[in-house]
Design a protein around this motif. Structure first.
Motif, PDB file in Angstrom:
ATOM      1  N   PRO A   1       0.798  -1.236   0.000  1.00  0.00           N
ATOM      2  CA  PRO A   1       0.000   0.000   0.000  1.00  0.00           C
ATOM      3  C   PRO A   1       0.827   1.279   0.000  1.00  0.00           C
ATOM      4  O   PRO A   1       0.424   2.273  -0.580  1.00  0.00           O
ATOM      5  CB  PRO A   1      -0.813  -0.119   1.292  1.00  0.00           C
ATOM      6  N   ALA A   2       1.997   1.262   0.657  1.00  0.00           N
ATOM      7  CA  ALA A   2       2.769   2.497   0.766  1.00  0.00           C
ATOM      8  C   ALA A   2       3.475   2.870  -0.524  1.00  0.00           C
ATOM      9  O   ALA A   2       3.874   4.018  -0.695  1.00  0.00           O
ATOM     10  CB  ALA A   2       3.801   2.369   1.887  1.00  0.00           C
ATOM     11  N   SER A   3       3.646   1.924  -1.448  1.00  0.00           N
ATOM     12  CA  SER A   3       4.488   2.186  -2.613  1.00  0.00           C
ATOM     13  C   SER A   3       3.747   2.168  -3.946  1.00  0.00           C
ATOM     14  O   SER A   3       4.359   2.406  -4.981  1.00  0.00           O
ATOM     15  CB  SER A   3       5.639   1.177  -2.683  1.00  0.00           C
ATOM     16  N   GLN A   4       2.456   1.889  -3.937  1.00  0.00           N
ATOM     17  CA  GLN A   4       1.695   1.816  -5.183  1.00  0.00           C
ATOM     18  C   GLN A   4       0.609   2.888  -5.222  1.00  0.00           C
ATOM     19  O   GLN A   4      -0.001   3.197  -4.195  1.00  0.00           O
ATOM     20  CB  GLN A   4       1.053   0.440  -5.343  1.00  0.00           C
ATOM     21  N   PRO A   5       0.320   3.437  -6.397  1.00  0.00           N
ATOM     22  CA  PRO A   5      -0.741   4.448  -6.491  1.00  0.00           C
ATOM     23  C   PRO A   5      -2.090   3.861  -6.089  1.00  0.00           C
ATOM     24  O   PRO A   5      -2.377   2.696  -6.363  1.00  0.00           O
ATOM     25  CB  PRO A   5      -0.741   4.820  -7.972  1.00  0.00           C
ATOM     26  N   GLN A   6      -2.898   4.691  -5.460  1.00  0.00           N
ATOM     27  CA  GLN A   6      -4.258   4.293  -5.145  1.00  0.00           C
ATOM     28  C   GLN A   6      -5.206   4.888  -6.179  1.00  0.00           C
ATOM     29  O   GLN A   6      -4.993   5.991  -6.681  1.00  0.00           O
ATOM     30  CB  GLN A   6      -4.619   4.754  -3.735  1.00  0.00           C
TER      31      GLN A   6
ATOM     32  N   PHE B 125      -9.059   6.080  -6.866  1.00  0.00           N
ATOM     33  CA  PHE B 125     -10.147   6.575  -6.043  1.00  0.00           C
ATOM     34  C   PHE B 125     -11.488   6.585  -6.768  1.00  0.00           C
ATOM     35  O   PHE B 125     -11.559   6.822  -7.984  1.00  0.00           O
ATOM     36  CB  PHE B 125      -9.844   8.009  -5.589  1.00  0.00           C
TER      37      PHE B 125
END
Lengths: 113, 114
Positions: free
Chosen positions: B98-103, B105
């Motif tokens: 989660p910290a390194s991949q785009p989210q 929305f």
């Protein structure tokens, strides 16, 4: 503690001029850095990210961002602003240590004709 | 393109009601997130999920719960709505760490509690 700061609530720039939206971060371990844009009544759209490698990252819609480790900054830039760039911009930082992603409070960019 | 769909764009509920916000993603992402967005505060993480039936508290979980019975669907539940839960709610999904991949929305649900 992990944090992201966007020191300006609003940035005003004339169309055709260069723009900069500022972001500084504080993380333990290697930082993962992102910029997102939000248009009115919409969700956030991913613009670009820095994981490792070149300090200058190019993204969507002509935006780029410069990673500066010594200043712990990741400022968003564009050489020539468009009126359609007017929106809310969010910087986000992830930590390789914590696995968490933290968002800044957002900066409103207003580009005037 | 990844599509994250939130079931309602606008919702008005009354204090004390149980409120359900639904989110569906179509890209088989393992990670899903619920945020609330308030002016001047940015996005604050309420809950997230790494897999079906898995959930983790975010920074502001009080007054909320979540459900993830299927990989594509992540529901946010306000157990007993209060006026301070009036806000914009954003759902997101991502792959990998989660910290390194785009989210990605959804367009958000603007919730008003009267």
């Amino acid at each position: 503690a992990q944090s992201v700061a966007q020191p300006e609530d609003q940035v005003n720039v004339a169309e055709g001029n260069p723009l900069t939206v500022k972001c500084t971060y504080s993380v333990s371990g290697n930082p993962y850095l992102f910029w997102y844009v939000q248009y009115p009544n919409r969700g956030l759209q991913f613009l670009l990210k820095y994981i490792t490698g070149d300090n200058l990252v190019k993204g969507s819609y002509g935006f780029e961002a410069e990673f500066n480790k010594s200043h712990t900054s990741f400022h968003l830039k564009k050489p020539s602003a468009l009126v359609s760039d007017s929106a809310l911009y969010f910087c986000a930082s992830g930590s390789s240590n914590t696995g968490k992603l933290i968002f800044g409070q957002g900066t409103t960019l207003q580009v005037k004709p | 393109d990844v599509k994250v769909t939130q079931s309602s764009r606008y919702l008005v509920k009354r204090t004390g009601e149980k409120v359900f916000l639904e989110c569906v993603q179509d890209m088989d992402h393992e990670n899903m997130f619920w945020y609330r967005q308030d002016p001047g505060l940015g996005l604050r993480l309420i809950y997230f999920s790494y897999d079906v039936k898995m959930k983790e508290k975010g920074d502001i979980p009080e007054g909320y719960s979540v459900s993830r019975e299927k990989k594509e669907r992540f529901s946010l539940i306000l157990e007993s709505a209060s006026t301070n839960q009036t806000s914009m709610y954003l759902c997101a999904s991502s792959i990998g760490t989660p910290a390194s991949q785009p989210q990605h929305f959804g367009d958000g649900t603007r919730l008003s509690i009267l």
